[in-house]
Design an enzyme around this catalytic site. Structure first.
Site, PDB file in Angstrom:
ATOM      1  N   GLU A   1       0.819  -1.217   0.000  1.00  0.00           N
ATOM      2  CA  GLU A   1       0.000   0.000   0.000  1.00  0.00           C
ATOM      3  C   GLU A   1       0.853   1.268   0.000  1.00  0.00           C
ATOM      4  OE1 GLU A   1      -2.675   0.509   3.358  1.00  0.00           O
ATOM      5  OE2 GLU A   1      -3.587   2.277   2.472  1.00  0.00           O
TER       6      GLU A   1
ATOM      7  N   LYS B   1      -2.507  -1.997  -3.121  1.00  0.00           N
ATOM      8  CA  LYS B   1      -3.562  -1.145  -2.543  1.00  0.00           C
ATOM      9  C   LYS B   1      -3.180   0.317  -2.740  1.00  0.00           C
ATOM     10  CE  LYS B   1      -6.048  -0.150   1.764  1.00  0.00           C
ATOM     11  NZ  LYS B   1      -6.681  -0.746   2.942  1.00  0.00           N
TER      12      LYS B   1
END
Ligand code: 13P
Length: 339
Positions: A177, A219
């Site tokens: 992420e 992500k």
């Protein structure tokens, strides 16, 4: 490392019409959420709140997997079952946030690097024993005057790749992420430029460190106008800019991309995901890994009151259903009115 286990888990997490619930707020962040409904952040209240979400009937139709904070991974539900067992029993895959947060980056005012690599191999072994099958590490990139620096992007990309390699060694699927924050006053064009640079550096490091792309999920933020920008790009523009950027930067070997919501309102986060999926066919699954955009309505409906637990579950079930539709490119605004 067992590549087949990693691939199977990653694919299950982005099965058709399914996405991830991010319920891994750190102790500080969950306190802010509970403060907003005048509820004290005790261990018991955190249990009750998360239990409400996870016991929502039919949640598993839309939610493949849940990211937990360490406390929840080792906590028992209201009914007495350990949370990972409660989730697995519904066919939902438990995962764990493993980073230790974004800390000031030396020599780079206004920028951060995410910490948590020391001892991570040992922690991952414990987490897997407790039932975690995937993990999350969030790097934070801020857009501002003269930032982000290449130094900051490089340091965060390097740490993300080291984390991902350690996870795969332990047969845990890494959610990678790199979040470019949407809090600034920058244009969408600037967000596209920064996001492109960040993703390119992240995938260069992942490749350099031998991370199996088929056994991870990305992500990212969406490519979007900063909150403070006077011109706000519309849904279609955001969808097109995000898909264009991802096509340029993310290899097709990655099975899925699961977005963070980052402060977008619930219905806008859903509409963006839907608009992107309507641009398909795409090389990867595009789905959600929302925290606030899946939970905000449920938190409000519950309000810390036991008598409202079912109302909280209903609010969560509605957002889950809308986002399921968006992951399939089948959402329409009528679904909000029907609720
Ligand atoms: P938001 O969807 O609230 O941005 O949270 C997702 C998340 O897990 C951020 O790390």
């Amino acid at each position: 490392m067992n590549p087949e286990v990693l691939k199977a888990t990653a694919q299950a997490m982005v099965a058709d019409g399914k996405g991830v619930l991010a319920a891994d707020e750190s102790t500080g962040t969950i306190k802010k959420r509970l403060d907003s409904i005048n509820t004290e952040s005790t261990e018991d209240n955190r249990r009750t709140y998360r239990d409400m979400l996870f016991t929502t009937p039919g949640m598993e139709d839309a939610i493949s997997s849940v990211i937990l904070f360490e406390e929840t991974l080792f906590q028992s539900s209201v009914g007495g079952k350990p949370f990972p067992e409660l989730l697995s029993g519904k066919g939902v895959i438990p995962g764990i946030k493993v980073d230790k947060g974004a800390k000031p980056l030396a020599g780079a005012p206004g920028e951060t690097v995410t910490e948590g690599l020391d001892g991570l191999r040992e922690r991952l072994a414990e987490y897997r024993k407790a039932g975690a099958r995937f993990a999350k590490w969030r790097a934070v990139i801020t857009i501002g005057d003269g930032i982000p620096s290449d130094y900051c992007i490089g340091a965060n990309a390097h740490a993300l790749a080291r984390y991902a390699a350690l996870c795969q060694e332990a047969d845990i699927v890494p959610i990678v992420e790199p979040e470019v924050l949407m809090d600034g006053d920058n244009t969408i064009e600037r967000c596209e430029e920064v996001t492109t640079n960040v993703l390119n550096q992240v995938f260069a490091r992942l490749s350099h460190q031998g991370v199996l792309l088929e056994g991870m999920l990305l992500k990212p933020n969406m490519v979007i106008s900063g909150k403070g920008c006077s011109v706000q790009a519309d849904i279609q523009t955001v969808a097109e800019a995000t898909v264009r950027t991802l096509k340029r930067c993310v290899p097709g070997a990655v099975p899925g991309i699961v977005f963070l919501s980052g402060g977008q309102s619930d219905d806008v986060a859903t509409a963006h995901l839907d608009a992107m999926n309507k641009l398909g066919p795409l090389p990867w699954k595009l789905s959600f890994s929302y925290g606030r955009a899946l939970q905000a309505a449920a938190l409000q409906a519950w309000g810390g009151v036991d008598a409202n637990l079912d109302a909280g579950r209903a609010a969560f079930a509605h957002r889950a259903k809308c986002n399921k539709a968006a992951a399939l490119g089948q959402y329409s605004a009528d679904m909000e009115q029907a609720a």
